[in-house]
Design a protein around this motif. Sequence first.
Motif, PDB file in Angstrom:
ATOM      1  N   PHE A  66     -54.806  -7.823 -11.856  1.00 59.36           N
ATOM      2  CA  PHE A  66     -53.747  -8.791 -11.608  1.00 59.36           C
ATOM      3  C   PHE A  66     -53.162  -9.342 -12.900  1.00 59.36           C
ATOM      4  O   PHE A  66     -51.968  -9.662 -12.951  1.00 59.36           O
ATOM      5  N   TYR A  67     -53.972  -9.450 -13.931  1.00 62.24           N
ATOM      6  CA  TYR A  67     -53.419  -9.891 -15.221  1.00 62.24           C
ATOM      7  C   TYR A  67     -52.406  -8.880 -15.727  1.00 62.24           C
ATOM      8  O   TYR A  67     -51.329  -9.239 -16.220  1.00 62.24           O
ATOM      9  N   GLY A  68     -52.743  -7.593 -15.590  1.00 61.68           N
ATOM     10  CA  GLY A  68     -51.816  -6.548 -16.004  1.00 61.68           C
ATOM     11  C   GLY A  68     -50.559  -6.542 -15.155  1.00 61.68           C
ATOM     12  O   GLY A  68     -49.437  -6.386 -15.659  1.00 61.68           O
ATOM     13  N   THR A 112     -48.482  -9.914 -15.983  1.00 67.59           N
ATOM     14  CA  THR A 112     -48.046 -10.158 -17.364  1.00 67.59           C
ATOM     15  C   THR A 112     -47.566  -8.897 -18.063  1.00 67.59           C
ATOM     16  O   THR A 112     -47.131  -8.955 -19.207  1.00 67.59           O
ATOM     17  N   ARG A 113     -47.694  -7.779 -17.386  1.00 73.06           N
ATOM     18  CA  ARG A 113     -47.324  -6.479 -17.953  1.00 73.06           C
ATOM     19  C   ARG A 113     -48.181  -6.105 -19.151  1.00 73.06           C
ATOM     20  O   ARG A 113     -47.750  -5.381 -20.052  1.00 73.06           O
ATOM     21  N   THR A 114     -49.408  -6.628 -19.174  1.00 72.02           N
ATOM     22  CA  THR A 114     -50.358  -6.215 -20.210  1.00 72.02           C
ATOM     23  C   THR A 114     -51.738  -6.297 -19.587  1.00 72.02           C
ATOM     24  O   THR A 114     -51.876  -6.519 -18.399  1.00 72.02           O
ATOM     25  N   THR A 115     -52.778  -6.087 -20.367  1.00 70.00           N
ATOM     26  CA  THR A 115     -54.152  -6.145 -19.873  1.00 70.00           C
ATOM     27  C   THR A 115     -54.995  -6.958 -20.828  1.00 70.00           C
ATOM     28  O   THR A 115     -54.644  -7.114 -22.005  1.00 70.00           O
ATOM     29  N   PRO A 116     -56.126  -7.510 -20.361  1.00 67.48           N
ATOM     30  CA  PRO A 116     -57.017  -8.218 -21.277  1.00 67.48           C
ATOM     31  C   PRO A 116     -57.445  -7.344 -22.453  1.00 67.48           C
ATOM     32  O   PRO A 116     -57.591  -7.824 -23.571  1.00 67.48           O
ATOM     33  N   ALA A 117     -57.635  -6.039 -22.190  1.00 65.45           N
ATOM     34  CA  ALA A 117     -58.060  -5.158 -23.280  1.00 65.45           C
ATOM     35  C   ALA A 117     -56.972  -5.065 -24.346  1.00 65.45           C
ATOM     36  O   ALA A 117     -57.236  -5.123 -25.543  1.00 65.45           O
TER      37      ALA A 117
END
Length: 373
Positions: free
Chosen positions: A339-341, A344-349
């Motif tokens: 869901f973050y990806g 926000t169109r990105t990832t925690p990594a």
Amino acid sequence: HFDPMLIVPSVACLKEPGELGEKMADEFAVHSHLIRHKFDIGVIRRLKRLFESERTDVVVTVGAGDKMFWGRLAGRAARVPVILSALHSTGWPDDVGRLNRLLTPLTDAFIAVAEPHRQYLINTLGFPTEKVRMIPNGIDTHRFVFCGSQRRTWRRQLGIKPGDPVCGIVAALRPEKNHELFLTTAESVGRQLPNAHFLIVGDGSRRAPLEQIASQLTSRCRVHFLGNCHDVPGVLSAMDVFSLTSRNEASPVSILEAMSIGLPVVAPNVGSIDQAVIHGQTGFLVEPGDQPALVDAWIRLLSQPQLRERFGKAARARVETYGSLDTMTRGYHDLIEEFYGRNTRTTPAATARNMVRGSWSGNPRALTHEVSQ
């Protein structure tokens, strides 16, 4: 157990942190006393300020009631990218009222603890199928291991002889846990096994009336109220059988902890308990409130050491594959990353990599904020 380069945890307790909150504060940020009363709308402002100051990326509300309601509203007010709600029961204290259901559009996902629990959230509470995910409860199987020395220590402290059979329960002393049934079952079993002892671990609003009931039982000298216990693996090691008598459950962590120690379990066939306890292999399942069945199951296990040992070994093997902490951690990590990806169109990594390079201009960390009572 989260990768600190990807997820930094923080906890917001609307009320007091309690003993567990104080212990967690040694590891990461714990905020408390954020709500003054049930209708304190100022809690939104306080939580919003907290989320903004910590640049929170994910809010996970745990349980229903105030925390689920105010936590999600504050998350939206603070423009937190991801809002998740974890529910752990199929009834009180996780009854989801109308106001909380109205906030469904604010919620990216609802988290169930087992597949039957997931179906309950969809079919009974009416949450959209696509928003309900399942992450099984998990416990640290490396911490919850049988310890012979702790068994001897606890039994010596409680005046229990090495060969005396012991049945115990670990549960908050609340009405839905139905400790009254545990006590009346203990009295019936005690008549047939006069050297048996019964341990009640936990505390709560029902302690005084339960102690009053116990004082009137013929087996009262063998019922031990231990209150809240920090050494749960140790006290579980002192038991021979673990039992719950609840009217409703979802997927109790206490059962997984007992199974990890190697204890056979006797429990009501409610919620998702049958996903952990396999009847006739790792313990016995009974219908809720069926005292004769409870008495029979307790006596069979307390009087047959070889059966206990066989069930206990199978229980340990079951929890290692079904309810490990690694499985639970991975489930939350994957859900947060998804869901973050998406939002926000990105990832925690990717965020973590940019942090290391010093080139990311957004939030300084991927942070999960858990809102609890």
